[in-house]
Motif scaffolding. Structure first.
Motif, mmCIF file in Angstrom:
data_model
loop_
_atom_site.group_PDB
_atom_site.id
_atom_site.type_symbol
_atom_site.label_atom_id
_atom_site.label_comp_id
_atom_site.label_asym_id
_atom_site.label_seq_id
_atom_site.Cartn_x
_atom_site.Cartn_y
_atom_site.Cartn_z
ATOM 1 N N UNK A 75 0.841 -1.196 0.000
ATOM 2 C CA UNK A 75 0.000 0.000 0.000
ATOM 3 C C UNK A 75 0.878 1.249 0.000
ATOM 4 N N UNK A 76 0.244 2.416 -0.163
ATOM 5 C CA UNK A 76 0.934 3.710 -0.091
ATOM 6 C C UNK A 76 0.119 4.678 0.754
ATOM 7 N N UNK A 77 0.793 5.760 1.163
ATOM 8 C CA UNK A 77 0.160 6.886 1.845
ATOM 9 C C UNK A 77 0.728 8.170 1.236
ATOM 10 N N UNK A 134 10.037 -1.728 0.779
ATOM 11 C CA UNK A 134 9.862 -0.275 0.690
ATOM 12 C C UNK A 134 10.348 0.137 -0.695
ATOM 13 N N UNK A 135 9.396 0.460 -1.568
ATOM 14 C CA UNK A 135 9.750 0.720 -2.957
ATOM 15 C C UNK A 135 10.330 -0.550 -3.551
ATOM 16 N N UNK A 136 11.534 -0.464 -4.117
ATOM 17 C CA UNK A 136 12.160 -1.649 -4.705
ATOM 18 C C UNK A 136 13.182 -2.300 -3.774
ATOM 19 N N UNK A 137 13.208 -1.863 -2.525
ATOM 20 C CA UNK A 137 14.154 -2.433 -1.543
ATOM 21 C C UNK A 137 13.463 -3.399 -0.608
ATOM 22 N N UNK A 146 5.318 6.027 -1.375
ATOM 23 C CA UNK A 146 6.213 4.902 -1.640
ATOM 24 C C UNK A 146 5.494 3.607 -1.288
ATOM 25 N N UNK A 147 5.329 2.693 -2.245
ATOM 26 C CA UNK A 147 4.695 1.418 -1.928
ATOM 27 C C UNK A 147 5.494 0.676 -0.855
ATOM 28 N N UNK A 148 4.771 0.108 0.110
ATOM 29 C CA UNK A 148 5.450 -0.617 1.181
ATOM 30 C C UNK A 148 4.530 -1.663 1.802
ATOM 31 N N UNK A 149 5.163 -2.654 2.433
ATOM 32 C CA UNK A 149 4.474 -3.687 3.189
ATOM 33 C C UNK A 149 5.515 -4.328 4.090
ATOM 34 N N UNK A 150 5.062 -5.159 5.019
ATOM 35 C CA UNK A 150 6.011 -5.909 5.838
ATOM 36 C C UNK A 150 5.373 -7.194 6.319
ATOM 37 N N UNK A 182 -0.068 12.134 9.595
ATOM 38 C CA UNK A 182 -1.331 12.738 9.177
ATOM 39 C C UNK A 182 -2.353 12.462 10.276
ATOM 40 N N UNK A 183 -3.281 13.345 10.478
ATOM 41 C CA UNK A 183 -4.259 13.206 11.550
ATOM 42 C C UNK A 183 -5.309 12.135 11.331
ATOM 43 N N UNK A 184 -5.421 11.625 10.078
ATOM 44 C CA UNK A 184 -6.322 10.516 9.768
ATOM 45 C C UNK A 184 -5.627 9.622 8.746
ATOM 46 N N UNK A 185 -6.026 8.361 8.732
ATOM 47 C CA UNK A 185 -5.410 7.412 7.810
ATOM 48 C C UNK A 185 -5.883 7.659 6.382
ATOM 49 N N UNK A 186 -4.929 7.697 5.464
ATOM 50 C CA UNK A 186 -5.216 7.733 4.026
ATOM 51 C C UNK A 186 -4.345 6.630 3.421
ATOM 52 N N UNK A 187 -4.989 5.583 2.933
ATOM 53 C CA UNK A 187 -4.262 4.433 2.418
ATOM 54 C C UNK A 187 -4.803 4.027 1.066
#
Length: 118
Positions: A51-53, A70-73, A89-93, A109-114
Motif C-alpha cells: 500500500x501507499x500513503x 519499501x519501494x524496490x528495496x 512509496x509502496x510498502x508492506x512488511x 497525518x491526523x487521519x489514515x489515508x491508504x
C-alpha cells in the motif's frame, strides 16, 4: 489542551490485554497531525498488504524481526531499529520470526489515508 486516551479507545476488543499492544488511533480527533498503529503479529508471515500513503510513515520495531518491502528495496529490520518510508512509496512488511513482530507505526497525518495496491 492535553488529552489522556485510555486503552479501550485504541485497542481492539480482543486485544486489551496488558501483555501486548494491538490497535490504532487517529489522533487528528485530538488536534494532532499523526496516527498510530500498534502491531502485534504473532504469526510468521503476518503483516499488511502492499500500500501507499500521501505522507511519511515511521516504523519503530519493538520486538522481533520483519521483512519490509519499501519501494524496490527489501530490508530485514529487528527490534531497536526505526524505518522511515517517504510519501507515496509502496510498502508492506511481514513477520519473519521466530516469535512475534511488534511495531509502532506513526503516520504523519491526523487521519489514515491508504491506497491498497494488493
Amino acid at each position: 489542551m492535553a488529552h489522556v486516551i485510555d486503552r479501550d479507545k485504541w485497542a481492539g476488543a480482543s486485544d486489551r490485554r496488558s501483555d501486548h499492544w494491538q490497535g490504532e488511533l487517529q489522533c487528528g480527533a485530538y488536534g494532532s497531525r499523526s496516527c498510530l498503529i500498534f502491531n502485534y503479529l504473532p504469526e510468521i508471515g503476518g503483516g499488511p498488504r502492499l500500500h501507499t500513503h500521501p505522507y511519511c510513515e515511521i516504523f519503530i520495531i519493538r520486538a522481533g524481526t520483519g521483512l519490509f518491502t519499501i519501494g524496490d528495496r527489501q530490508i530485514e529490520a529487528s527490534a531497536g531499529q526505526i524505518l522511515i518510508v517517504p510519501p507515496n512509496t509502496p510498502h508492506k512488511f511481514t513477520n519473519l520470526g521466530p516469535g512475534t513482530l511488534e511495531t509502532t507505526d506513526i503516520h504523519e497525518n491526523g487521519s489514515f489515508i491508504t491506497e491498497w495496491l494488493e
